[in-house]
Design an enzyme around this catalytic site. Sequence first.
Site, PDB file in Angstrom:
ATOM      1  N   TYR A  62       0.823  -1.211   0.000  1.00  0.00           N
ATOM      2  CA  TYR A  62       0.000   0.000   0.000  1.00  0.00           C
ATOM      3  C   TYR A  62       0.858   1.263   0.000  1.00  0.00           C
ATOM      4  CZ  TYR A  62      -4.666  -1.964   0.854  1.00  0.00           C
ATOM      5  OH  TYR A  62      -5.873  -2.596   0.736  1.00  0.00           O
TER       6      TYR A  62
ATOM      7  N   LYS B  77       3.287 -15.345   2.482  1.00  0.00           N
ATOM      8  CA  LYS B  77       3.455 -16.133   1.258  1.00  0.00           C
ATOM      9  C   LYS B  77       4.949 -16.419   1.140  1.00  0.00           C
ATOM     10  CE  LYS B  77       1.850 -18.044  -2.528  1.00  0.00           C
ATOM     11  NZ  LYS B  77       0.903 -19.179  -2.563  1.00  0.00           N
TER      12      LYS B  77
ATOM     13  N   ASP C 110      -2.908 -18.313   0.837  1.00  0.00           N
ATOM     14  CA  ASP C 110      -3.944 -19.065   0.096  1.00  0.00           C
ATOM     15  C   ASP C 110      -4.551 -20.141   0.988  1.00  0.00           C
ATOM     16  OD1 ASP C 110      -1.435 -20.278   0.045  1.00  0.00           O
ATOM     17  OD2 ASP C 110      -1.591 -21.003  -2.012  1.00  0.00           O
TER      18      ASP C 110
ATOM     19  N   ASP D 258      -6.166  -6.955   4.457  1.00  0.00           N
ATOM     20  CA  ASP D 258      -7.320  -6.333   3.787  1.00  0.00           C
ATOM     21  C   ASP D 258      -8.236  -7.422   3.247  1.00  0.00           C
ATOM     22  OD1 ASP D 258      -8.879  -4.243   2.526  1.00  0.00           O
ATOM     23  OD2 ASP D 258      -7.965  -4.867   0.635  1.00  0.00           O
TER      24      ASP D 258
ATOM     25  N   ASP E 286     -12.058  -9.012   4.989  1.00  0.00           N
ATOM     26  CA  ASP E 286     -13.356  -9.070   4.295  1.00  0.00           C
ATOM     27  C   ASP E 286     -13.910 -10.497   4.320  1.00  0.00           C
ATOM     28  OD1 ASP E 286     -13.343  -6.356   3.633  1.00  0.00           O
ATOM     29  OD2 ASP E 286     -14.052  -6.746   1.592  1.00  0.00           O
TER      30      ASP E 286
END
Length: 354
Positions: free
Chosen positions: A140, A189, A221, A245, A249
Site C-alpha cells: 500500500y 506467502k 492461500d 485487507d 473481508d
Amino acid sequence: MKEYRIALLPGDGIGPEVVAPAVQALEAAGRLFGFSLRFETARIGGAAIDADGTPLPEETLAVCRRSDAALMGAVGGPKWDTLPGDRRPEAGLLGIRGALGLFANLRPAKVFSPLADASPVKNAGQMDVLVVRELTGGIYFGRRGRLTQDGVAAAFDTEQYSVPEIERIARAAFDAAARRRGKLASVDKANVLESSRLWRETVTRVAREYPQIETEHLYVDNAAMQLIRRPGSFDVVLASNLFGDILSDEAAMLSGSIGLLPSASLGAGAFGLYEPVHGSAPDIAGQDRANPLATILSAAMLLRHSLGETAAADRLEAAVDAALAVCRTPDLPAAGLPVVGTAAMGEAVLDALR
Ligand code: IPM
Ligand code: MG
C-alpha cells in the site's frame, strides 16, 4: 469530571447517518459512567475533496492530533471514482493512517448469537477471530509507477517491510492473543515472496517472547481456505496490509453481516481511529436504511482502547446485543422482529443502555 476530546470524521455516503447515533451512544455512556466528551467535526474523503479540494485537509489532521480518539464513518462514492489514485477519497484514508502512524488495525469478526443462521458457512457458529492487519507499510505504501518496456505499457507496486515494522505489528498481535484465547496464526506467502520470508523469520523470533501463545504460520492461500474450513479454530490472525485487507473481508462475510463489524487503527500511543468495516454504501445513503451498529461498536472499541473506559465499553456492547433482540435493520435477517431504520436502531441501543 473527566473530559475527552473526540474528532468526528463522518465522511461520505451513509457515513454521517451512522456516526450520528454512535455519538448519541457515546454521550449516553458518558452520562452513565461519569465522563464528558467534546466533539470536533472535520472533513475527509469526498466531502473534503468537494469543500477543500483535497481528500485529507491539514485541518483534519490537526483536529485529530488534539483529540484523544477519532470516530470515522466511511469515505468514497461514484462521484469521485474517476479521479486519479492520489486524489481519490480513499487517499484520504490511507493518508490519515500514515500521517498519524496508525500501524495496527484490529478487526474483530464474530458470529453474533442472534444471527447464527446468517453466515453463509454452516460451521461458522463458533467463529470469534481478531484480524490484526499491518496498516502503514507493505504494498500500500511501497514505490509504485507506470513505465514502458519495449514499447509495452506496464505498471508496478512494491511490497517492502522492515524488521522493526514487522516486530511492532507482531507484538501488537501477540499482546492481543494474550488477552484473548492465546492463539496466533501468522499469514504470509513465504514460499514465494522474499518480504514474506523476512515476515516469517521475524514473527518466529518475536514468538519466543510469548511462549504461552500457540503460534502457527500459514500461507495466505491456505489461510483463506482454512478460514472457511475451520473458522472456529482461529483466535488472532496476523497479516500484512494487503493480506489483512483481503482476509478481513473474508472473516466479515463469515460473520454473516458486515453491517456489524467495527475496527480500530492504533499507533504507539493511546490515540486511535475507529471506523466500521463497511464502506459508504452510496446506493442507500440518505434513506435511513443503514445499520449503525458497526459504528456504535466502533465507538465501544474507542471507549475501551483509547479512553480506558472499559465498563462503559462493556455496557455499550451489551446494549447492541440487546437491541438486536428487539429489532433489525434491513441488512440483517428479520427473524420475525420489526425491521427499522438507522435512527430507530440507534434509539433501540439507547433504550437498552438506560
Ligand atoms: C479497508 C478498505 C481500504 C483499504 C480502502 C478503502 C482504501 O478496503 O479499510 O479495508 O484497502 O485499506
Ligand atoms: Mg478492505
